[in-house]
Design a protein around this motif. Structure first.
Motif, PDB file in Angstrom:
ATOM      1  N   ALA A 107       0.863  -1.180   0.000  1.00 19.85           N
ATOM      2  CA  ALA A 107       0.000   0.000   0.000  1.00 19.85           C
ATOM      3  C   ALA A 107       0.900   1.230   0.000  1.00 19.85           C
ATOM      4  O   ALA A 107       1.875   1.289   0.755  1.00 19.85           O
ATOM      5  CB  ALA A 107      -0.914  -0.001   1.212  1.00 19.85           C
ATOM      6  N   LEU A 108       0.578   2.222  -0.842  1.00 19.35           N
ATOM      7  CA  LEU A 108       1.492   3.342  -1.072  1.00 19.35           C
ATOM      8  C   LEU A 108       0.882   4.685  -0.692  1.00 19.35           C
ATOM      9  O   LEU A 108      -0.340   4.873  -0.801  1.00 19.35           O
ATOM     10  CB  LEU A 108       1.896   3.372  -2.554  1.00 19.35           C
ATOM     11  N   TRP A 109       1.737   5.594  -0.251  1.00 21.10           N
ATOM     12  CA  TRP A 109       1.298   6.946   0.068  1.00 21.10           C
ATOM     13  C   TRP A 109       2.292   7.952  -0.495  1.00 21.10           C
ATOM     14  O   TRP A 109       3.492   7.712  -0.563  1.00 21.10           O
ATOM     15  CB  TRP A 109       1.131   7.143   1.586  1.00 21.10           C
ATOM     16  N   SER A 114      -1.465  11.154   4.357  1.00 18.58           N
ATOM     17  CA  SER A 114      -1.281  10.623   5.701  1.00 18.58           C
ATOM     18  C   SER A 114      -1.005   9.122   5.663  1.00 18.58           C
ATOM     19  O   SER A 114      -1.866   8.341   5.243  1.00 18.58           O
ATOM     20  CB  SER A 114      -2.524  10.874   6.555  1.00 18.58           C
ATOM     21  N   PRO A 115       0.173   8.695   6.096  1.00 16.60           N
ATOM     22  CA  PRO A 115       0.429   7.251   6.149  1.00 16.60           C
ATOM     23  C   PRO A 115      -0.418   6.560   7.209  1.00 16.60           C
ATOM     24  O   PRO A 115      -0.666   5.357   7.111  1.00 16.60           O
ATOM     25  CB  PRO A 115       1.921   7.167   6.497  1.00 16.60           C
ATOM     26  N   TYR A 116      -0.885   7.307   8.192  1.00 14.55           N
ATOM     27  CA  TYR A 116      -1.706   6.719   9.244  1.00 14.55           C
ATOM     28  C   TYR A 116      -3.087   6.373   8.708  1.00 14.55           C
ATOM     29  O   TYR A 116      -3.647   5.326   9.038  1.00 14.55           O
ATOM     30  CB  TYR A 116      -1.806   7.675  10.428  1.00 14.55           C
ATOM     31  N   SER A 117      -3.609   7.235   7.848  1.00 16.57           N
ATOM     32  CA  SER A 117      -4.879   6.915   7.185  1.00 16.57           C
ATOM     33  C   SER A 117      -4.707   5.698   6.292  1.00 16.57           C
ATOM     34  O   SER A 117      -5.595   4.845   6.208  1.00 16.57           O
ATOM     35  CB  SER A 117      -5.361   8.115   6.358  1.00 16.57           C
ATOM     36  N   LEU A 118      -3.551   5.622   5.617  1.00 19.70           N
ATOM     37  CA  LEU A 118      -3.297   4.467   4.753  1.00 19.70           C
ATOM     38  C   LEU A 118      -3.257   3.182   5.574  1.00 19.70           C
ATOM     39  O   LEU A 118      -3.804   2.152   5.164  1.00 19.70           O
ATOM     40  CB  LEU A 118      -1.964   4.654   4.025  1.00 19.70           C
ATOM     41  N   LEU A 119      -2.631   3.223   6.741  1.00 14.99           N
ATOM     42  CA  LEU A 119      -2.584   2.037   7.594  1.00 14.99           C
ATOM     43  C   LEU A 119      -3.992   1.606   7.983  1.00 14.99           C
ATOM     44  O   LEU A 119      -4.329   0.412   7.914  1.00 14.99           O
ATOM     45  CB  LEU A 119      -1.740   2.340   8.824  1.00 14.99           C
ATOM     46  N   CYS A 120      -4.817   2.567   8.352  1.00 17.97           N
ATOM     47  CA  CYS A 120      -6.194   2.245   8.756  1.00 17.97           C
ATOM     48  C   CYS A 120      -6.999   1.715   7.574  1.00 17.97           C
ATOM     49  O   CYS A 120      -7.763   0.742   7.712  1.00 17.97           O
ATOM     50  CB  CYS A 120      -6.858   3.476   9.348  1.00 17.97           C
ATOM     51  N   ASP A 121      -6.816   2.313   6.406  1.00 17.89           N
ATOM     52  CA  ASP A 121      -7.519   1.835   5.204  1.00 17.89           C
ATOM     53  C   ASP A 121      -7.084   0.420   4.851  1.00 17.89           C
ATOM     54  O   ASP A 121      -7.905  -0.413   4.422  1.00 17.89           O
ATOM     55  CB  ASP A 121      -7.249   2.768   4.020  1.00 17.89           C
ATOM     56  N   THR A 122      -5.798   0.134   5.040  1.00 18.91           N
ATOM     57  CA  THR A 122      -5.280  -1.196   4.712  1.00 18.91           C
ATOM     58  C   THR A 122      -5.860  -2.248   5.646  1.00 18.91           C
ATOM     59  O   THR A 122      -6.165  -3.370   5.206  1.00 18.91           O
ATOM     60  CB  THR A 122      -3.739  -1.201   4.795  1.00 18.91           C
ATOM     61  N   ARG A 124      -8.823  -2.221   6.863  1.00 20.38           N
ATOM     62  CA  ARG A 124     -10.177  -2.497   6.354  1.00 20.38           C
ATOM     63  C   ARG A 124     -10.119  -3.363   5.097  1.00 20.38           C
ATOM     64  O   ARG A 124     -10.938  -4.271   4.922  1.00 20.38           O
ATOM     65  CB  ARG A 124     -10.905  -1.180   6.098  1.00 20.38           C
ATOM     66  N   LYS A 125      -9.151  -3.087   4.213  1.00 18.35           N
ATOM     67  CA  LYS A 125      -9.026  -3.893   2.995  1.00 18.35           C
ATOM     68  C   LYS A 125      -8.661  -5.338   3.306  1.00 18.35           C
ATOM     69  O   LYS A 125      -8.956  -6.248   2.521  1.00 18.35           O
ATOM     70  CB  LYS A 125      -7.981  -3.271   2.075  1.00 18.35           C
ATOM     71  N   LEU A 126      -8.029  -5.531   4.447  1.00 15.94           N
ATOM     72  CA  LEU A 126      -7.685  -6.881   4.878  1.00 15.94           C
ATOM     73  C   LEU A 126      -8.822  -7.546   5.636  1.00 15.94           C
ATOM     74  O   LEU A 126      -8.656  -8.639   6.187  1.00 15.94           O
ATOM     75  CB  LEU A 126      -6.429  -6.830   5.748  1.00 15.94           C
ATOM     76  N   GLY A 127      -9.973  -6.896   5.676  1.00 18.81           N
ATOM     77  CA  GLY A 127     -11.168  -7.480   6.279  1.00 18.81           C
ATOM     78  C   GLY A 127     -11.361  -7.163   7.734  1.00 18.81           C
ATOM     79  O   GLY A 127     -12.198  -7.794   8.401  1.00 18.81           O
ATOM     80  N   LEU A 128     -10.624  -6.167   8.254  1.00 16.76           N
ATOM     81  CA  LEU A 128     -10.740  -5.812   9.664  1.00 16.76           C
ATOM     82  C   LEU A 128     -11.437  -4.463   9.804  1.00 16.76           C
ATOM     83  O   LEU A 128     -10.929  -3.440   9.364  1.00 16.76           O
ATOM     84  CB  LEU A 128      -9.359  -5.742  10.307  1.00 16.76           C
ATOM     85  N   ASN A 129     -12.609  -4.477  10.410  1.00 13.00           N
ATOM     86  CA  ASN A 129     -13.337  -3.247  10.697  1.00 13.00           C
ATOM     87  C   ASN A 129     -13.366  -2.930  12.191  1.00 13.00           C
ATOM     88  O   ASN A 129     -13.898  -1.900  12.608  1.00 13.00           O
ATOM     89  CB  ASN A 129     -14.769  -3.354  10.161  1.00 13.00           C
ATOM     90  N   SER A 130     -12.803  -3.834  12.975  1.00 10.89           N
ATOM     91  CA  SER A 130     -12.687  -3.640  14.418  1.00 10.89           C
ATOM     92  C   SER A 130     -11.674  -4.663  14.919  1.00 10.89           C
ATOM     93  O   SER A 130     -11.252  -5.550  14.182  1.00 10.89           O
ATOM     94  CB  SER A 130     -14.046  -3.841  15.120  1.00 10.89           C
ATOM     95  N   GLY A 131     -11.304  -4.521  16.181  1.00 10.91           N
ATOM     96  CA  GLY A 131     -10.413  -5.520  16.759  1.00 10.91           C
ATOM     97  C   GLY A 131      -9.236  -4.921  17.497  1.00 10.91           C
ATOM     98  O   GLY A 131      -9.120  -3.704  17.675  1.00 10.91           O
ATOM     99  N   ARG A 132      -8.345  -5.801  17.946  1.00 10.24           N
ATOM    100  CA  ARG A 132      -7.173  -5.423  18.714  1.00 10.24           C
ATOM    101  C   ARG A 132      -5.959  -5.420  17.782  1.00 10.24           C
ATOM    102  O   ARG A 132      -5.599  -6.449  17.206  1.00 10.24           O
ATOM    103  CB  ARG A 132      -6.961  -6.406  19.867  1.00 10.24           C
ATOM    104  N   ILE A 133      -5.330  -4.259  17.653  1.00 13.18           N
ATOM    105  CA  ILE A 133      -4.203  -4.089  16.748  1.00 13.18           C
ATOM    106  C   ILE A 133      -2.936  -3.884  17.562  1.00 13.18           C
ATOM    107  O   ILE A 133      -2.836  -2.944  18.359  1.00 13.18           O
ATOM    108  CB  ILE A 133      -4.416  -2.884  15.799  1.00 13.18           C
ATOM    109  N   GLY A 134      -1.966  -4.768  17.360  1.00 13.91           N
ATOM    110  CA  GLY A 134      -0.700  -4.660  18.063  1.00 13.91           C
ATOM    111  C   GLY A 134       0.258  -3.752  17.317  1.00 13.91           C
ATOM    112  O   GLY A 134       0.417  -3.870  16.101  1.00 13.91           O
TER     113      GLY A 134
END
Length: 404
Positions: A107-109, A114-122, A124-134
């Motif tokens: 995923a590119l920015w 914002s790379p932080y928005s890209l991380l969050c978008d990625t 979701r693309k990986l199928g995660l809309n909630s959960g515990r992120i390490g």
């Protein structure tokens, strides 16, 4: 003066050294795949749905991708179902792809995004809309806060340090082999440096020689660090800001290491240029005893803190300390080592991690005597199924510092 110290020209000492890295291969892709699987297992134990691995040693350990961390976000997301997805600036894509050992989508920015928005978008693309992120514990504060301020409230950010440490703390046979060779190289460089000592030589000259020696032995970057100290300056664990000139009767302390396919060496030798005094011998022998006591205490299942305690008991019996008081041992007894020179677990009073096969440590219960000198004997050991084993054998005596 012992036969091991002084009397050889720099050119002759370097000429005796040769490349020692033949046959040593970097960690293979199959091992990185196994590491990723092991991390997903730890994620399940920690109830993590994904982990962000930041550019640096954690990214390299798990994916093989070597990347120096900076202010720009470069890293990878690993999901609990073993999906791996990289994140990178657009302009670094070509470089990143050439460094990948385990390939994956990126995923590119762009610089204004914002790379932080890209991380969050990625996520979701990986199928995660909630959960515990390490989050990788090596993430700088600004990155952690950037993600925290951007991520959806359905996510919870967790320190992934425990899951990562559980994997990295126990070294594989391939890792131990690389560290063994790197440490063998550094010990050879140490002996060569001792051979060139002469009255009037300056610590900066010794440091430059060690850099050249490591290169001659096959470490392309030379020394990854070097501390050379003479006389009273040896009482300062990490040195003083000015060079020293060697004279007869000085204590010599040299701490240096190199890197082989990312894995580190880190060895210290202390000895006297000339004839040791009774005081030199007293402190040196106490140091050797403390190092031996720590090694003997390092048994499977023993908490790391007990190894530190054993070294301190030995020193206190000799009149040093107690605890961190000087003259005595002002720092922990040892640190873990691998891709980082200092990594967990640590041989220190606060670390109760049980010793287990594959763990690797320095053993360096330094004695500092302010106003006089210091002695640090640093060798490393690794834990086997039957207990501790030295990478490099400790010095035999103050008169024979390079004989085991």
């Amino acid at each position: 003066m012992t036969s091991e110290v002084g009397g050889t020209s720099t050119s002759d000492a370097l000429a005796r050294l040769g490349d020692r890295t033949a046959g040593m291969k970097p960690i293979q892709a199959s091992e990185h795949q196994d590491r990723l699987k092991a991390l997903t297992h730890e994620m399940a134990t920690s109830r993590l749905d994904a982990i962000y691995l930041h550019g640096g040693s954690n990214l390299r350990y798990f994916t093989g991708t070597s990347w120096h961390p900076s202010e720009r976000l470069v890293g990878a997301i690993l999901t609990a179902d073993n999906q791996l997805h990289y994140l990178s600036p657009h302009f670094e894509l070509g470089t990143l792809e050439r460094r990948m050992v385990i390939a994956g989508p990126v995923a590119l920015w762009h610089e204004h995004e914002s790379p932080y928005s890209l991380l969050c978008d990625t996520l979701r693309k990986l199928g995660l809309n909630s959960g515990r992120i390490g989050l990788d514990p090596s993430c700088p504060f600004f990155l952690t806060e950037g993600v925290r301020e951007t991520i959806d409230e359905n996510f919870v950010l967790i320190d992934a340090g425990a899951a990562i440490q559980e994997c990295r703390g126990r070294k594989s046979g391939a890792e131990i082999a690389l560290m063994q060779r790197a440490k063998d190289m550094t010990l050879e460089a140490h002996a060569a440096a001792a051979a060139i000592l002469r009255p009037g030589i300056v610590t900066t000259e010794v440091e430059e020689f060690l850099n050249q020696a490591h290169q001659a032995l096959g470490a392309p970057g030379g020394s990854n660090f070097c501390i050379a100290l003479f006389g009273e300056a040896t009482a300062y664990p990490h040195g003083v800001p000015h060079p020293q000139t060697l004279k007869e009767g000085d204590m010599v302390l040299i701490d240096t290491g190199c890197t082989l396919h990312g894995y580190q060496s880190d060895i210290t030798r202390s000895y006297v240029f000339g004839e040791p005094t009774a005081r030199h011998r007293e402190v040196w022998n106490a140091e050797k005893e403390a190092q031996a006591a720590a090694f003997e205490a390092a048994q499977l299942g023993t908490p790391c803190c007990e190894v530190d305690a054993a070294a301190r008991r030995s020193l206190e019996a000799r009149g040093f300390g107690p605890e961190y008081a000087l003259p005595g041992l002002p720092h922990r007894t040892g640190h873990g080592i691998g891709l980082d020179i200092h990594e967990g677990p640590y041989l220190v009073g606060s670390d109760r991690t049980p010793l287990a096969p594959g763990m690797c440590f320095s053993n360096e219960p330094m004695i500092c005597v302010p106003g006089e000198f210091g002695v640090r004997l640093e060798d490393h050991f690794y834990m086997t199924d039957s207990g501790p084993r030295w990478f490099t054998l400790p010095s035999r005596s103050i008169d024979e510092p390079f004989l085991a």
